[in-house]
Design a protein around this motif. Structure first.
Motif, PDB file in Angstrom:
ATOM      1  N   GLN A  51      31.396  17.082  73.626  1.00  0.00           N
ATOM      2  CA  GLN A  51      30.290  16.496  74.374  1.00  0.00           C
ATOM      3  C   GLN A  51      29.427  15.603  73.489  1.00  0.00           C
ATOM      4  OE1 GLN A  51      28.076  19.639  76.299  1.00  0.00           O
ATOM      5  NE2 GLN A  51      29.884  20.448  77.317  1.00  0.00           N
ATOM      6  N   LYS A  52      29.439  15.872  72.186  1.00  0.00           N
ATOM      7  CA  LYS A  52      28.563  15.104  71.291  1.00  0.00           C
ATOM      8  C   LYS A  52      29.221  14.680  69.987  1.00  0.00           C
ATOM      9  CE  LYS A  52      23.848  15.078  69.476  1.00  0.00           C
ATOM     10  NZ  LYS A  52      22.571  15.823  69.360  1.00  0.00           N
ATOM     11  N   TYR A  53      30.198  15.440  69.510  1.00  0.00           N
ATOM     12  CA  TYR A  53      30.736  15.207  68.169  1.00  0.00           C
ATOM     13  C   TYR A  53      32.261  15.078  68.204  1.00  0.00           C
ATOM     14  CZ  TYR A  53      26.121  16.877  66.760  1.00  0.00           C
ATOM     15  OH  TYR A  53      24.763  17.032  66.609  1.00  0.00           O
ATOM     16  N   PRO A  54      32.848  14.565  67.124  1.00  0.00           N
ATOM     17  CA  PRO A  54      34.307  14.480  67.056  1.00  0.00           C
ATOM     18  C   PRO A  54      34.957  15.834  66.800  1.00  0.00           C
ATOM     19  CG  PRO A  54      33.315  13.544  65.070  1.00  0.00           C
ATOM     20  CD  PRO A  54      32.192  13.881  65.987  1.00  0.00           C
ATOM     21  N   TYR A  55      36.102  16.028  67.430  1.00  0.00           N
ATOM     22  CA  TYR A  55      36.956  17.194  67.191  1.00  0.00           C
ATOM     23  C   TYR A  55      38.350  16.615  67.004  1.00  0.00           C
ATOM     24  CZ  TYR A  55      38.187  22.181  67.631  1.00  0.00           C
ATOM     25  OH  TYR A  55      38.610  23.482  67.389  1.00  0.00           O
ATOM     26  N   LEU A  56      38.872  16.675  65.779  1.00  0.00           N
ATOM     27  CA  LEU A  56      40.106  15.975  65.419  1.00  0.00           C
ATOM     28  C   LEU A  56      41.245  16.942  65.141  1.00  0.00           C
ATOM     29  CD1 LEU A  56      38.605  13.314  62.975  1.00  0.00           C
ATOM     30  CD2 LEU A  56      38.869  13.173  65.458  1.00  0.00           C
ATOM     31  N   VAL A  57      42.441  16.513  65.478  1.00  0.00           N
ATOM     32  CA  VAL A  57      43.659  17.293  65.235  1.00  0.00           C
ATOM     33  C   VAL A  57      44.582  16.482  64.334  1.00  0.00           C
ATOM     34  CG1 VAL A  57      45.701  18.339  66.290  1.00  0.00           C
ATOM     35  CG2 VAL A  57      43.494  18.448  67.471  1.00  0.00           C
ATOM     36  N   ALA A  58      45.136  17.140  63.312  1.00  0.00           N
ATOM     37  CA  ALA A  58      46.147  16.518  62.458  1.00  0.00           C
ATOM     38  C   ALA A  58      47.523  16.963  62.931  1.00  0.00           C
ATOM     39  CB  ALA A  58      45.946  16.912  61.002  1.00  0.00           C
ATOM     40  N   GLU A  59      48.436  16.002  63.035  1.00  0.00           N
ATOM     41  CA  GLU A  59      49.805  16.310  63.439  1.00  0.00           C
ATOM     42  C   GLU A  59      50.788  15.802  62.393  1.00  0.00           C
ATOM     43  OE1 GLU A  59      49.687  16.342  68.300  1.00  0.00           O
ATOM     44  OE2 GLU A  59      50.248  14.472  67.293  1.00  0.00           O
ATOM     45  N   VAL A  60      51.872  16.534  62.241  1.00  0.00           N
ATOM     46  CA  VAL A  60      53.009  16.094  61.438  1.00  0.00           C
ATOM     47  C   VAL A  60      54.239  16.226  62.327  1.00  0.00           C
ATOM     48  CG1 VAL A  60      54.457  16.558  59.434  1.00  0.00           C
ATOM     49  CG2 VAL A  60      51.969  16.741  59.237  1.00  0.00           C
ATOM     50  N   ASN A  61      54.948  15.124  62.527  1.00  0.00           N
ATOM     51  CA  ASN A  61      56.099  15.106  63.430  1.00  0.00           C
ATOM     52  C   ASN A  61      55.724  15.600  64.822  1.00  0.00           C
ATOM     53  OD1 ASN A  61      57.749  14.217  61.275  1.00  0.00           O
ATOM     54  ND2 ASN A  61      58.120  16.327  60.621  1.00  0.00           N
ATOM     55  N   GLY A  62      54.524  15.234  65.270  1.00  0.00           N
ATOM     56  CA  GLY A  62      54.076  15.592  66.608  1.00  0.00           C
ATOM     57  C   GLY A  62      53.580  17.011  66.766  1.00  0.00           C
ATOM     58  N   GLU A  63      53.516  17.776  65.679  1.00  0.00           N
ATOM     59  CA  GLU A  63      53.107  19.184  65.744  1.00  0.00           C
ATOM     60  C   GLU A  63      51.735  19.359  65.097  1.00  0.00           C
ATOM     61  OE1 GLU A  63      54.776  23.608  64.407  1.00  0.00           O
ATOM     62  OE2 GLU A  63      55.810  21.775  63.794  1.00  0.00           O
ATOM     63  N   PRO A  64      50.765  19.943  65.809  1.00  0.00           N
ATOM     64  CA  PRO A  64      49.445  20.171  65.218  1.00  0.00           C
ATOM     65  C   PRO A  64      49.529  21.097  64.005  1.00  0.00           C
ATOM     66  CG  PRO A  64      49.311  20.320  67.597  1.00  0.00           C
ATOM     67  CD  PRO A  64      50.772  20.267  67.250  1.00  0.00           C
ATOM     68  N   VAL A  65      48.906  20.675  62.907  1.00  0.00           N
ATOM     69  CA  VAL A  65      48.949  21.457  61.672  1.00  0.00           C
ATOM     70  C   VAL A  65      47.550  21.698  61.089  1.00  0.00           C
ATOM     71  CG1 VAL A  65      51.294  20.789  61.033  1.00  0.00           C
ATOM     72  CG2 VAL A  65      49.364  19.338  60.358  1.00  0.00           C
ATOM     73  N   GLY A  66      46.531  21.237  61.780  1.00  0.00           N
ATOM     74  CA  GLY A  66      45.169  21.449  61.300  1.00  0.00           C
ATOM     75  C   GLY A  66      44.178  20.778  62.225  1.00  0.00           C
ATOM     76  N   TYR A  67      42.919  21.126  62.045  1.00  0.00           N
ATOM     77  CA  TYR A  67      41.886  20.501  62.870  1.00  0.00           C
ATOM     78  C   TYR A  67      40.561  20.513  62.117  1.00  0.00           C
ATOM     79  CZ  TYR A  67      40.531  25.355  64.034  1.00  0.00           C
ATOM     80  OH  TYR A  67      40.144  26.673  63.962  1.00  0.00           O
ATOM     81  N   ALA A  68      39.684  19.609  62.519  1.00  0.00           N
ATOM     82  CA  ALA A  68      38.354  19.527  61.927  1.00  0.00           C
ATOM     83  C   ALA A  68      37.386  19.055  62.993  1.00  0.00           C
ATOM     84  CB  ALA A  68      38.338  18.567  60.735  1.00  0.00           C
ATOM     85  N   TYR A  69      36.147  19.507  62.877  1.00  0.00           N
ATOM     86  CA  TYR A  69      35.148  19.096  63.859  1.00  0.00           C
ATOM     87  C   TYR A  69      33.762  19.201  63.249  1.00  0.00           C
ATOM     88  CZ  TYR A  69      34.516  24.161  64.545  1.00  0.00           C
ATOM     89  OH  TYR A  69      34.285  25.509  64.352  1.00  0.00           O
TER      90      TYR A  69
END
Length: 252
Positions: A51-69
């Protein structure tokens, strides 16, 4: 390992991101949360952040491997230019550059919103043990954070007391009467862009171009080694980062 790509999270990521987070709850004191939240609760958290801030997902070969927000540092208006940052990487993918990629993208997105202060709350062991090391502090130091304070024996997990440190990184200029920090710049809307966003983006581009013209004039006058020129360069680099982040989120 394949190429790391970064994208914005959606609520449908909740299950796979919770699978990344759950081992940290169950086996470590990196998070002071005792119980693994439900998928529904995790989806709610993602939605609230976006609603207010970024929430990011890291993918390798299309597979989520981490996130940050990011989240609010404090709720009161005077803290609008400060956030608390969080990052988690899948257990078997740690120390592979994923955390750095996520934090770099997160910082750029927050700078585009006008955020000035990044703050990280980190569990810290007086002596490293099987539940907690000092790796998170070392990671934040490599990312340019500095320790701002330490609270002693303020969290108990697995029957052991742990400290907490706050680390900070300043990513912008603190001026009098700063412009208001914006809601998440990467917010998508089906069917087009918001008129307000287009106006803001146009203004950023105008400032970027104007500074470039001014720098060329100063170079022609032999003034490229002055403090004024260096400040213009720093300002233009920041505006360039903002424009690059908008492109990353398909907003241009």
């Amino acid at each position: 390992m394949g190429v790391i790509t970064i994208r914005t999270a959606v609520q449908q990521d909740a299950k796979v991101l919770l699978e990344i987070y759950a081992p940290y709850v169950k086996k470590t004191a990196i998070t002071f949360e005792y119980d693994v939240p439900s998928v529904e609760e995790f989806a709610r958290r993602i939605s609230k952040v976006l609603q207010k801030y970024p929430y990011l997902v890291a993918e390798v070969n299309g597979e989520p491997v981490g996130y940050a927000y990011a989240g609010p540092f404090k709720e009161r208006a005077a803290y609008d230019w400060a956030v608390e940052t969080t990052v988690y990487v899948r257990e078997d993918m740690k120390k592979s550059g994923i955390g750095r990629a996520l934090y770099t993208a997160l910082e750029e997105a927050l700078a585009a919103q006008g955020i000035l202060n990044l703050n990280a709350c980190i569990a810290f062991p007086e002596n490293e043990d099987e539940y907690l090391t000092r790796d998170s502090v070392k990671f934040h130091e490599r990312m340019g954070f500095e320790t701002a304070g330490r609270f002693h024996k303020c969290g108990c997990k697995f029957g052991r007391w742990y400290d907490m440190v706050w680390m900070e990184k300043l990513i912008g200029n603190h001026v009098e009467n700063p412009p208001a920090a914006r809601t998440a710049a990467m917010e998508h809307h089906d069917g087009g862009r918001l008129e307000d966003f287009e106006k803001m983006l146009s203004e950023v581009q105008r400032q970027y171009d104007d500074i470039g013209i001014k720098m060329e004039e100063m170079k022609a006058e032999g003034r490229e080694k002055t403090a004024t020129y260096r400040q213009l360069m720093a300002n233009r680099l920041r505006l360039g980062d903002m424009l690059a982040m908008y492109k990353l989120y398909d907003l241009l």
